[in-house]
Design an enzyme around this catalytic site. Structure first.
Site, PDB file in Angstrom:
ATOM      1  NE  ARG A 116      13.106  33.988 -24.981  1.00 30.76           N
ATOM      2  CZ  ARG A 116      12.934  35.307 -24.999  1.00 30.76           C
ATOM      3  NH1 ARG A 116      13.169  35.998 -26.099  1.00 30.76           N
ATOM      4  NH2 ARG A 116      12.517  35.949 -23.930  1.00 30.76           N
ATOM      5  CB  THR A 175      22.034  31.672 -23.595  1.00 32.28           C
ATOM      6  OG1 THR A 175      20.967  30.730 -23.810  1.00 32.28           O
ATOM      7  CG2 THR A 175      22.992  31.106 -22.559  1.00 32.28           C
ATOM      8  CG  ASP A 215       6.174  33.590 -21.261  1.00 29.86           C
ATOM      9  OD1 ASP A 215       7.398  33.455 -21.195  1.00 29.86           O
ATOM     10  OD2 ASP A 215       5.419  32.728 -21.760  1.00 29.86           O
ATOM     11  CG  ASP A 261       4.597  31.715 -18.467  1.00 30.25           C
ATOM     12  OD1 ASP A 261       5.584  32.386 -18.115  1.00 30.25           O
ATOM     13  OD2 ASP A 261       4.624  30.469 -18.627  1.00 30.25           O
TER      14      ASP A 261
HETATM   15  O1  LIG Z   1      12.162  34.823 -30.725  1.00 29.15           O
HETATM   16  P1  LIG Z   1      12.682  34.277 -29.398  1.00 29.15           P
HETATM   17  O2  LIG Z   1      13.627  35.208 -28.700  1.00 29.15           O
HETATM   18  O3  LIG Z   1      13.207  32.885 -29.503  1.00 29.15           O
HETATM   19  O4  LIG Z   1      11.428  34.241 -28.397  1.00 29.15           O
HETATM   20  C1  LIG Z   1      10.211  33.752 -28.827  1.00 29.15           C
HETATM   21  C2  LIG Z   1       9.904  32.463 -28.117  1.00 29.15           C
HETATM   22  O5  LIG Z   1       9.834  32.670 -26.683  1.00 29.15           O
HETATM   23  C3  LIG Z   1       8.603  32.163 -26.181  1.00 29.15           C
HETATM   24  O6  LIG Z   1       8.699  30.784 -25.895  1.00 29.15           O
HETATM   25  P2  LIG Z   1       9.260  30.260 -24.471  1.00 29.15           P
HETATM   26  O7  LIG Z   1      10.716  29.990 -24.640  1.00 29.15           O
HETATM   27  O8  LIG Z   1       8.823  31.238 -23.417  1.00 29.15           O
HETATM   28  O9  LIG Z   1       8.532  28.884 -24.291  1.00 29.15           O
HETATM   29  P3  LIG Z   1       6.957  28.643 -24.228  1.00 29.15           P
HETATM   30  O10 LIG Z   1       6.424  28.911 -25.624  1.00 29.15           O
HETATM   31  O11 LIG Z   1       6.877  27.215 -23.836  1.00 29.15           O
HETATM   32  O12 LIG Z   1       6.388  29.614 -23.229  1.00 29.15           O
HETATM   33  C4  LIG Z   1       7.657  32.304 -27.324  1.00 29.15           C
HETATM   34  O13 LIG Z   1       6.573  31.377 -27.211  1.00 29.15           O
HETATM   35  C5  LIG Z   1       8.524  31.996 -28.532  1.00 29.15           C
HETATM   36  O14 LIG Z   1       8.557  30.623 -28.794  1.00 29.15           O
HETATM   37  O1  LIG Z   2       7.691  38.989 -25.323  1.00 30.76           O
HETATM   38  C1  LIG Z   2       7.964  37.803 -25.435  1.00 30.76           C
HETATM   39  C2  LIG Z   2       9.204  37.362 -25.945  1.00 30.76           C
HETATM   40  C3  LIG Z   2       9.424  36.034 -26.052  1.00 30.76           C
HETATM   41  N1  LIG Z   2       8.468  35.180 -25.672  1.00 30.76           N
HETATM   42  C4  LIG Z   2       7.270  35.595 -25.183  1.00 30.76           C
HETATM   43  O2  LIG Z   2       6.398  34.794 -24.864  1.00 30.76           O
HETATM   44  N2  LIG Z   2       7.036  36.911 -25.063  1.00 30.76           N
END
Ligand SMILES: O=P(O)(O)OC[C@H]1O[C@H](OP(=O)(O)OP(=O)(O)O)[C@H](O)[C@@H]1O
Ligand SMILES: O=c1cc[nH]c(=O)[nH]1
Ligand SMILES: [Mg+2]
Length: 210
Positions: A105, A109, A201, A204
């Site tokens: 994400r 945005t 997160d 993370d």
């Molecule tokens: O429904 P959304 O608003 O799209 O958010 C959800 C997404 O955000 C986080 O990923 P992130 O972009 O943090 O990447 P990561 O999984 O590599 O940590 C999570 O793992 C989801 O994939």
């Molecule tokens: O709460 C949240 C939202 C998006 N992605 C995450 O990992 N945690």
């Protein structure tokens, strides 16, 4: 028609999710809980796998016995955090095929940025289970499922740990055919698009990155 949203309320799922939510749960324990909870959720999301019968010989006598039918199911992990759900599900379904959709994400945005896409062949003949612990705005999972449909997937389920009302609505609008299986429906998203109360997160926490 299956329910659009299945909220798995099993006590073990709820207890383990609570431990994952705690900010003082370590990375190692977070990972172990993730493995355990994804096995439990795998049981739920595979309730309707197609079955057939096979003629077998038990030590007592022959019989027609139930076996899974059709092509192996395809798990598709939405990188990075989706990977945390794979181990537990593969413990239950060792022969499942696995695909990956790389998305993150954009912090500003909240729109998904795609960086990788590799999935099993013959998706049209498989149950496809897209996995990501978090359904927040829904932008990532909707984009991933868009790509899976472009690649031929017809029978798709989405498995997550936490779903925000915003993400559920987004998914229902974009992919009403996709059943969501979740361990919790949380309250709302904060200004940074994080699920509240949530668990932080997910990527993370499971990979120890910031
Ligand atoms: O429904 P959304 O608003 O799209 O958010 C959800 C997404 O955000 C986080 O990923 P992130 O972009 O943090 O990447 P990561 O999984 O590599 O940590 C999570 O793992 C989801 O994939
Ligand atoms: O709460 C949240 C939202 C998006 N992605 C995450 O990992 N945690
Ligand atoms: Mg992610």
């Amino acid at each position: 028609m299956t329910e659009h949203l299945t909220h798995v309320k099993h006590p073990l799922v709820q207890h383990k999710l609570t431990l994952m939510r705690k900010s003082d749960t370590s990375t190692a324990v977070f990972r172990q809980l993730l493995r355990e909870i994804s096995m439990l959720l795998a049981y739920e999301v595979t309730r309707e796998l197609p079955m057939t019968t096979e003629r077998i010989d038990t030590p007592l006598e022959p019989m027609d016995a139930p076996v899974l039918d059709g092509k192996k199911l395809a798990l598709v992990s939405i990188l990075r955090a989706g990977n945390g759900l794979l181990d537990g599900i593969l413990e239950l379904i060792p022969s499942a095929r696995v695909g990956f959709v790389g998305l993150y994400r954009d912090e500003e945005t909240l729109k998904p940025v795609e960086y990788y896409f590799k999935v099993p062949t013959e998706l049209e003949d498989r149950l496809v289970i897209a996995v990501d612990p978090m359904l927040a705005t829904g932008n990532s999972s909707v984009a991933a499922i868009d790509k899976l449909k472009e690649a031929g997937a017809k029978n798709i389920r989405f498995l997550c740990l936490l779903a925000a009302p915003e993400g559920i609505a987004r998914m229902k609008e974009a992919h009403p055919d996709v059943q969501i299986v979740t361990a919790a429906v949380d309250s709302h998203l904060n200004d940074n698009g994080y699920i509240v109360p949530g668990l932080g997160d997910a990527g993370d926490r499971m990979f120890g990155t910031k």
